[in-house]
Design a protein around this motif. Sequence first.
Motif, PDB file in Angstrom:
ATOM      1  N   PRO A   1       5.423   7.306  23.729  1.00 42.47           N
ATOM      2  CA  PRO A   1       5.239   7.464  22.292  1.00 42.47           C
ATOM      3  C   PRO A   1       6.478   7.099  21.494  1.00 42.47           C
ATOM      4  CG  PRO A   1       5.537   9.605  23.318  1.00 42.47           C
ATOM      5  CD  PRO A   1       5.491   8.592  24.429  1.00 42.47           C
ATOM      6  N   PHE A   2       6.217   6.607  20.294  1.00 42.43           N
ATOM      7  CA  PHE A   2       7.284   6.427  19.315  1.00 42.43           C
ATOM      8  C   PHE A   2       6.781   6.927  17.974  1.00 42.43           C
ATOM      9  CE2 PHE A   2       4.938   2.415  19.355  1.00 42.43           C
ATOM     10  CZ  PHE A   2       4.724   2.148  18.009  1.00 42.43           C
ATOM     11  N   TYR A   3       7.693   7.489  17.215  1.00 41.65           N
ATOM     12  CA  TYR A   3       7.404   7.967  15.861  1.00 41.65           C
ATOM     13  C   TYR A   3       8.673   7.690  15.074  1.00 41.65           C
ATOM     14  CZ  TYR A   3       5.802  10.916  12.031  1.00 41.65           C
ATOM     15  OH  TYR A   3       5.411  11.375  10.799  1.00 41.65           O
ATOM     16  N   LEU A   4       8.638   6.662  14.263  1.00 39.12           N
ATOM     17  CA  LEU A   4       9.820   6.186  13.557  1.00 39.12           C
ATOM     18  C   LEU A   4       9.577   6.241  12.059  1.00 39.12           C
ATOM     19  CD1 LEU A   4      10.015   2.992  15.747  1.00 39.12           C
ATOM     20  CD2 LEU A   4      11.493   4.983  16.000  1.00 39.12           C
ATOM     21  N   ALA A   5      10.617   6.568  11.320  1.00 41.02           N
ATOM     22  CA  ALA A   5      10.502   6.582   9.863  1.00 41.02           C
ATOM     23  C   ALA A   5      11.830   6.156   9.259  1.00 41.02           C
ATOM     24  CB  ALA A   5      10.119   7.969   9.358  1.00 41.02           C
ATOM     25  N   ASN A   6      11.763   5.578   8.095  1.00 42.81           N
ATOM     26  CA  ASN A   6      12.952   5.192   7.353  1.00 42.81           C
ATOM     27  C   ASN A   6      12.660   5.360   5.869  1.00 42.81           C
ATOM     28  OD1 ASN A   6      15.590   4.301   7.102  1.00 42.81           O
ATOM     29  ND2 ASN A   6      15.049   2.136   7.148  1.00 42.81           N
ATOM     30  N   ILE A   7      13.702   5.655   5.101  1.00 41.10           N
ATOM     31  CA  ILE A   7      13.574   5.742   3.646  1.00 41.10           C
ATOM     32  C   ILE A   7      13.972   4.397   3.063  1.00 41.10           C
ATOM     33  CG2 ILE A   7      14.322   6.937   1.547  1.00 41.10           C
ATOM     34  CD1 ILE A   7      12.791   8.713   3.569  1.00 41.10           C
ATOM     35  N   CYS A   8      13.111   3.853   2.224  1.00 40.21           N
ATOM     36  CA  CYS A   8      13.340   2.575   1.566  1.00 40.21           C
ATOM     37  C   CYS A   8      13.159   2.795   0.069  1.00 40.21           C
ATOM     38  CB  CYS A   8      12.351   1.525   2.056  1.00 40.21           C
ATOM     39  SG  CYS A   8      12.370   1.282   3.841  1.00 40.21           S
ATOM     40  N   ALA A   9      13.918   2.052  -0.729  1.00 36.02           N
ATOM     41  CA  ALA A   9      13.853   2.272  -2.177  1.00 36.02           C
ATOM     42  C   ALA A   9      13.844   0.965  -2.941  1.00 36.02           C
ATOM     43  CB  ALA A   9      15.036   3.127  -2.627  1.00 36.02           C
ATOM     44  N   ASN A  10      13.039   0.929  -3.990  1.00 30.07           N
ATOM     45  CA  ASN A  10      13.048  -0.185  -4.930  1.00 30.07           C
ATOM     46  C   ASN A  10      13.895   0.264  -6.112  1.00 30.07           C
ATOM     47  OD1 ASN A  10      12.665  -2.207  -6.757  1.00 30.07           O
ATOM     48  ND2 ASN A  10      10.424  -2.055  -6.824  1.00 30.07           N
ATOM     49  N   SER A  11      15.172  -0.065  -6.059  1.00 27.88           N
ATOM     50  CA  SER A  11      16.095   0.333  -7.126  1.00 27.88           C
ATOM     51  C   SER A  11      16.117  -0.668  -8.261  1.00 27.88           C
ATOM     52  CB  SER A  11      17.510   0.497  -6.553  1.00 27.88           C
ATOM     53  OG  SER A  11      17.511   1.545  -5.615  1.00 27.88           O
ATOM     54  N   GLY A  12      15.342  -1.719  -8.138  1.00 29.14           N
ATOM     55  CA  GLY A  12      15.304  -2.752  -9.172  1.00 29.14           C
ATOM     56  C   GLY A  12      14.515  -2.317 -10.391  1.00 29.14           C
ATOM     57  N   THR A  13      14.379  -3.235 -11.320  1.00 32.15           N
ATOM     58  CA  THR A  13      13.668  -2.958 -12.564  1.00 32.15           C
ATOM     59  C   THR A  13      12.252  -3.522 -12.570  1.00 32.15           C
ATOM     60  OG1 THR A  13      14.635  -4.938 -13.556  1.00 32.15           O
ATOM     61  CG2 THR A  13      15.804  -2.845 -13.902  1.00 32.15           C
ATOM     62  N   SER A  14      11.859  -4.191 -11.481  1.00 30.85           N
ATOM     63  CA  SER A  14      10.511  -4.765 -11.379  1.00 30.85           C
ATOM     64  C   SER A  14       9.809  -4.225 -10.141  1.00 30.85           C
ATOM     65  CB  SER A  14      10.583  -6.289 -11.271  1.00 30.85           C
ATOM     66  OG  SER A  14      11.174  -6.848 -12.417  1.00 30.85           O
ATOM     67  N   ASP A  15       8.514  -4.072 -10.258  1.00 28.80           N
ATOM     68  CA  ASP A  15       7.722  -3.703  -9.090  1.00 28.80           C
ATOM     69  C   ASP A  15       7.798  -4.814  -8.051  1.00 28.80           C
ATOM     70  OD1 ASP A  15       6.983  -1.471 -10.523  1.00 28.80           O
ATOM     71  OD2 ASP A  15       4.910  -2.126 -10.854  1.00 28.80           O
ATOM     72  N   VAL A  16       7.662  -4.439  -6.777  1.00 35.23           N
ATOM     73  CA  VAL A  16       7.612  -5.404  -5.676  1.00 35.23           C
ATOM     74  C   VAL A  16       6.290  -5.184  -4.959  1.00 35.23           C
ATOM     75  CG1 VAL A  16       8.623  -6.095  -3.464  1.00 35.23           C
ATOM     76  CG2 VAL A  16      10.121  -5.437  -5.368  1.00 35.23           C
ATOM     77  N   SER A  17       5.494  -6.234  -4.848  1.00 35.96           N
ATOM     78  CA  SER A  17       4.237  -6.152  -4.106  1.00 35.96           C
ATOM     79  C   SER A  17       4.401  -6.909  -2.799  1.00 35.96           C
ATOM     80  CB  SER A  17       3.085  -6.744  -4.917  1.00 35.96           C
ATOM     81  OG  SER A  17       2.813  -5.916  -6.026  1.00 35.96           O
ATOM     82  N   ALA A  18       3.999  -6.283  -1.703  1.00 35.88           N
ATOM     83  CA  ALA A  18       4.166  -6.912  -0.394  1.00 35.88           C
ATOM     84  C   ALA A  18       3.199  -6.330   0.615  1.00 35.88           C
ATOM     85  CB  ALA A  18       5.588  -6.726   0.097  1.00 35.88           C
ATOM     86  N   VAL A  19       2.868  -7.143   1.582  1.00 38.08           N
ATOM     87  CA  VAL A  19       2.162  -6.720   2.772  1.00 38.08           C
ATOM     88  C   VAL A  19       3.217  -6.303   3.781  1.00 38.08           C
ATOM     89  CG1 VAL A  19       0.837  -7.640   4.727  1.00 38.08           C
ATOM     90  CG2 VAL A  19       0.175  -8.216   2.387  1.00 38.08           C
ATOM     91  N   LEU A  20       2.973  -5.226   4.521  1.00 39.65           N
ATOM     92  CA  LEU A  20       3.860  -4.834   5.619  1.00 39.65           C
ATOM     93  C   LEU A  20       3.145  -5.115   6.937  1.00 39.65           C
ATOM     94  CD1 LEU A  20       5.329  -1.424   4.398  1.00 39.65           C
ATOM     95  CD2 LEU A  20       6.210  -3.732   4.033  1.00 39.65           C
ATOM     96  N   VAL A  21       3.926  -5.445   7.964  1.00 39.56           N
ATOM     97  CA  VAL A  21       3.367  -5.651   9.288  1.00 39.56           C
ATOM     98  C   VAL A  21       4.104  -4.764  10.290  1.00 39.56           C
ATOM     99  CG1 VAL A  21       2.518  -7.995   8.882  1.00 39.56           C
ATOM    100  CG2 VAL A  21       4.840  -7.679   9.722  1.00 39.56           C
ATOM    101  N   GLY A  22       3.358  -4.163  11.192  1.00 42.60           N
ATOM    102  CA  GLY A  22       3.937  -3.463  12.331  1.00 42.60           C
ATOM    103  C   GLY A  22       4.008  -4.456  13.466  1.00 42.60           C
ATOM    104  N   THR A  23       5.197  -4.653  14.039  1.00 39.35           N
ATOM    105  CA  THR A  23       5.376  -5.662  15.075  1.00 39.35           C
ATOM    106  C   THR A  23       5.883  -5.039  16.369  1.00 39.35           C
ATOM    107  OG1 THR A  23       7.685  -6.219  14.555  1.00 39.35           O
ATOM    108  CG2 THR A  23       5.962  -7.374  13.289  1.00 39.35           C
ATOM    109  N   TYR A  24       5.803  -5.802  17.448  1.00 40.30           N
ATOM    110  CA  TYR A  24       6.293  -5.362  18.751  1.00 40.30           C
ATOM    111  C   TYR A  24       6.709  -6.584  19.562  1.00 40.30           C
ATOM    112  CZ  TYR A  24       1.715  -6.786  20.559  1.00 40.30           C
ATOM    113  OH  TYR A  24       0.596  -7.505  20.897  1.00 40.30           O
ATOM    114  N   VAL A  25       7.663  -6.371  20.457  1.00 39.75           N
ATOM    115  CA  VAL A  25       8.136  -7.448  21.328  1.00 39.75           C
ATOM    116  C   VAL A  25       8.785  -6.835  22.559  1.00 39.75           C
ATOM    117  CG1 VAL A  25      10.360  -7.640  20.133  1.00 39.75           C
ATOM    118  CG2 VAL A  25       9.487  -9.588  21.441  1.00 39.75           C
ATOM    119  N   ARG A  26       8.609  -7.475  23.703  1.00 41.59           N
ATOM    120  CA  ARG A  26       9.332  -7.049  24.900  1.00 41.59           C
ATOM    121  C   ARG A  26      10.758  -7.555  24.755  1.00 41.59           C
ATOM    122  NH1 ARG A  26       7.899 -10.319  29.589  1.00 41.59           N
ATOM    123  NH2 ARG A  26       9.758 -11.459  28.976  1.00 41.59           N
ATOM    124  N   LEU A  27      11.688  -6.637  24.707  1.00 41.19           N
ATOM    125  CA  LEU A  27      13.085  -6.985  24.493  1.00 41.19           C
ATOM    126  C   LEU A  27      13.770  -7.374  25.797  1.00 41.19           C
ATOM    127  CD1 LEU A  27      15.042  -7.166  22.148  1.00 41.19           C
ATOM    128  CD2 LEU A  27      15.718  -4.825  22.621  1.00 41.19           C
TER     129      LEU A  27
END
Length: 165
Positions: free
Chosen positions: A103-129
């Motif tokens: 199992p993995f359970y990961l979280a991070n805090i991200c912030a839009n400190s700018g003056t404009s909204d940002v619209s984006a698609v997010l993807v969850g990815t994986y790779v054998r390192l």
Amino acid sequence: MGTWLSGMRTTADRLNDNTPHTVNYTGITANTAANTGTEAVALTTPSITFRAGRAYRVTFKGLAQSSVANDQVTVRVRKTNTSGDVYVDSFRIPIPTAGGNFPFYLANICANSGTSDVSAVLVGTYVRLSGTGNTVLAATTTHVCYVEVEEIGDAADFAGARAIT
């Protein structure tokens, strides 16, 4: 946005701004395709609007699995595609036994400190390192693999958070 002054009216927007709330939840309930050494997309969110001046908790939860023992897998949440900005990064998840779910359970805090909204698609990815096996993100209806985005407050309250651009 977060400050309430005497005499201000309570509105739905103001209540939402002062209460952490989910703005997106995207999950999968079946294993991903087998992966070796190329980062692949496990799941894709719909377009999310990250409001100007707001902070978000981005969470990625799931099970990593490999066909051989002692592989290492990396999972990430990225903006747009496998070469986009990284918002969550696991670095190395060791998989000590073949076919086991780790199992993995990961979280991070991200912030839009700018003056404009940002619209984006997010993807969850994986790779054998490292290693030689085929890795998957394992998922079922009981063990859903998901990316969740929660709006958690004013960006100014989270100095040093990962920038959303």
